[in-house]
Design a protein around this motif. Structure first.
Motif, PDB file in Angstrom:
ATOM      1  N   GLU A 145      -8.178  -6.021  -8.082  1.00 49.68           N
ATOM      2  CA  GLU A 145      -6.877  -5.438  -8.395  1.00 49.68           C
ATOM      3  C   GLU A 145      -6.988  -3.927  -8.567  1.00 49.68           C
ATOM      4  O   GLU A 145      -6.183  -3.161  -8.025  1.00 49.68           O
ATOM      5  CB  GLU A 145      -6.303  -6.081  -9.661  1.00 49.68           C
ATOM      6  CG  GLU A 145      -4.926  -5.607 -10.053  1.00 49.68           C
ATOM      7  CD  GLU A 145      -3.816  -6.279  -9.258  1.00 49.68           C
ATOM      8  OE1 GLU A 145      -2.638  -5.960  -9.513  1.00 49.68           O
ATOM      9  OE2 GLU A 145      -4.133  -7.106  -8.390  1.00 49.68           O
ATOM     10  N   GLY A 146      -7.979  -3.492  -9.313  1.00 50.71           N
ATOM     11  CA  GLY A 146      -8.171  -2.065  -9.505  1.00 50.71           C
ATOM     12  C   GLY A 146      -8.567  -1.355  -8.227  1.00 50.71           C
ATOM     13  O   GLY A 146      -8.121  -0.233  -7.955  1.00 50.71           O
ATOM     14  N   ALA A 179     -15.103   2.777  -5.945  1.00 50.51           N
ATOM     15  CA  ALA A 179     -14.952   1.878  -7.096  1.00 50.51           C
ATOM     16  C   ALA A 179     -16.008   0.782  -7.079  1.00 50.51           C
ATOM     17  O   ALA A 179     -16.521   0.375  -8.135  1.00 50.51           O
ATOM     18  CB  ALA A 179     -13.552   1.271  -7.102  1.00 50.51           C
ATOM     19  N   GLY A 191      -8.589   1.140 -12.817  1.00 53.96           N
ATOM     20  CA  GLY A 191      -7.782   1.427 -11.635  1.00 53.96           C
ATOM     21  C   GLY A 191      -6.309   1.519 -11.972  1.00 53.96           C
ATOM     22  O   GLY A 191      -5.598   2.411 -11.474  1.00 53.96           O
ATOM     23  N   GLU A 192      -5.833   0.615 -12.826  1.00 55.75           N
ATOM     24  CA  GLU A 192      -4.423   0.649 -13.222  1.00 55.75           C
ATOM     25  C   GLU A 192      -4.100   1.923 -13.998  1.00 55.75           C
ATOM     26  O   GLU A 192      -3.086   2.588 -13.744  1.00 55.75           O
ATOM     27  CB  GLU A 192      -4.097  -0.579 -14.064  1.00 55.75           C
ATOM     28  CG  GLU A 192      -4.140  -1.883 -13.290  1.00 55.75           C
ATOM     29  CD  GLU A 192      -3.923  -3.101 -14.171  1.00 55.75           C
ATOM     30  OE1 GLU A 192      -3.646  -4.183 -13.631  1.00 55.75           O
ATOM     31  OE2 GLU A 192      -4.038  -2.969 -15.416  1.00 55.75           O
ATOM     32  N   THR A 231     -10.617  -3.114 -13.002  1.00 54.87           N
ATOM     33  CA  THR A 231      -9.176  -3.335 -12.838  1.00 54.87           C
ATOM     34  C   THR A 231      -8.366  -2.493 -13.814  1.00 54.87           C
ATOM     35  O   THR A 231      -7.395  -1.830 -13.430  1.00 54.87           O
ATOM     36  CB  THR A 231      -8.850  -4.824 -13.029  1.00 54.87           C
ATOM     37  OG1 THR A 231      -9.411  -5.569 -11.949  1.00 54.87           O
ATOM     38  CG2 THR A 231      -7.346  -5.052 -13.053  1.00 54.87           C
ATOM     39  N   GLY A 267     -12.741  -7.160  -9.989  1.00 57.27           N
ATOM     40  CA  GLY A 267     -12.105  -5.850  -9.990  1.00 57.27           C
ATOM     41  C   GLY A 267     -11.279  -5.544  -8.760  1.00 57.27           C
ATOM     42  O   GLY A 267     -10.927  -4.377  -8.526  1.00 57.27           O
ATOM     43  N   THR A 275      -4.618   5.383 -11.692  1.00 62.61           N
ATOM     44  CA  THR A 275      -3.573   5.605 -10.686  1.00 62.61           C
ATOM     45  C   THR A 275      -2.223   5.902 -11.329  1.00 62.61           C
ATOM     46  O   THR A 275      -1.454   6.724 -10.819  1.00 62.61           O
ATOM     47  CB  THR A 275      -3.450   4.384  -9.761  1.00 62.61           C
ATOM     48  OG1 THR A 275      -3.250   3.182 -10.540  1.00 62.61           O
ATOM     49  CG2 THR A 275      -4.707   4.220  -8.923  1.00 62.61           C
TER      50      THR A 275
END
Length: 320
Positions: free
Chosen positions: A48-49, A82, A108-109, A105, A46, A112
């Motif tokens: 990336e997120g 997170a 999070g994408e 991930t 995770g 945001t």
């Protein structure tokens, strides 16, 4: 046709080094965090997120607080928040780390992107230049000390960059010379032995996962505040996954994280360096280049990557 004479200019190589450092620092923070969690047996997909959350919240902190340091602290807090989901779901409840990491991930994408669109709409407010600290005398070194547009690219960096290098050295020392490092390594290699010694495996892995979230959030915050100066949806463009590759190829050694992050940073910024000397290459090629570099690195060095025996395996006390 690319002219070799343009590539061998001092300006080109100075921009390559500077661009590699600029793009590599967010990777360094994030890969260092992944190194910590992997040594403890937690595979954090995770990242990336977590980086995106750190980038967005860090940008808000710097934008409304008028301080990049508030942005860094906000990014760290967002990344740790997170990582709490990773701790609860994977470390405590023993759910699949890869599935939970992918969910973080994707979340999070999506979060945001939605929040950014709702708050700023089509506008993209930008931050001012991040204050830098120069290292005296080192600007005289050929190529590495060359000024571009009045800036010393390698030896005039934000303070957080120097602190990041110091943090890498501190983590390397912790792994090698302290009981904390010994416990982290044991949690990933022989968790049952750590448990038999009276140290909680779950607590050790929890602290490691929280540290990973904090560093991923810091990497994202530096990306939006110190590198881009703006937040846009999907700003990280896969850098969280690159950090996982860097951590694995570093074989659990923090000092190798710096080298790997710098090399991948060069692949991210190479197109800009070529354009600086008048060589125009498609932006599509520029976006694909870091992932090509990852594929090449995995082909050449994947067998030398270090994976702890208990990596991604939930620990249940007394189970065999």
């Amino acid at each position: 046709m690319i002219l070799a004479s343009e590539i061998w200019t001092q300006v080109f190589w100075t921009s390559v080094v500077a661009g590699g450092l600029l793009a590599g620092v967010p990777l360094m923070f994030t890969a260092l965090g992944e190194t910590i969690s992997e040594r403890a047996g937690v595979l954090n997909i995770g990242l990336e997120g977590m980086m995106l959350l750190g980038a967005y919240v860090g940008f808000l902190g710097a934008h409304y607080g008028n301080s990049v340091w508030l942005g860094y602290l906000a990014g760290i807090a967002a990344g740790m928040l997170a990582s709490v989901f990773m701790v609860v779901l994977c470390v405590w409840l023993g759910l699949d780390q890869i599935v939970v990491g992918i969910a973080i991930t994707l979340a999070g994408e999506g979060i945001t992107s939605v929040l950014h669109g709702a708050q700023f709409g089509e506008s993209e407010p930008r931050l001012g230049a991040t204050p830098t600290v120069a290292i005296p005398l080192l600007d005289r070194i050929p190529v590495l000390g060359q000024e571009i547009h009045g800036q010393k690219p390698l030896f005039q960096q934000p303070l957080i960059v120097y602190l990041g290098f110091a943090l890498v050295a501190a983590v390397a020392w912790t792994f090698r010379s302290t009981n904390i490092g010994l416990n982290l390594r044991a949690a990933g290699e022989k968790p049952e032995a750590l448990d038999a010694a009276g140290v909680s495996v779950l607590a050790t892995r929890s602290y490691a996962a929280l540290s990973t979230g904090a560093l991923a959030g810091l990497g994202g915050a530096y990306l939006s505040t110190g590198v881009a100066g703006v937040f846009t949806p999907f700003l990280t463009q896969g850098q969280g996954f690159m950090a996982i590759v860097v951590a694995m190829l570093a074989r659990g050694k923090p000092l190798w994280v710096i080298i790997g992050s710098f090399l991948f940073g060069i692949s991210i910024s190479l197109i800009s360096s070529l354009q600086l000397v008048g060589i125009n290459i498609s932006t599509d090629v520029g976006h694909a280049l870091p992932f090509i570099a990852i594929i090449v690195a995995l082909i050449l060095f994947a067998r030398r990557a270090y994976l702890p025996p208990a990596l991604a395996l939930p620990y249940v006390r007394g189970a065999r």
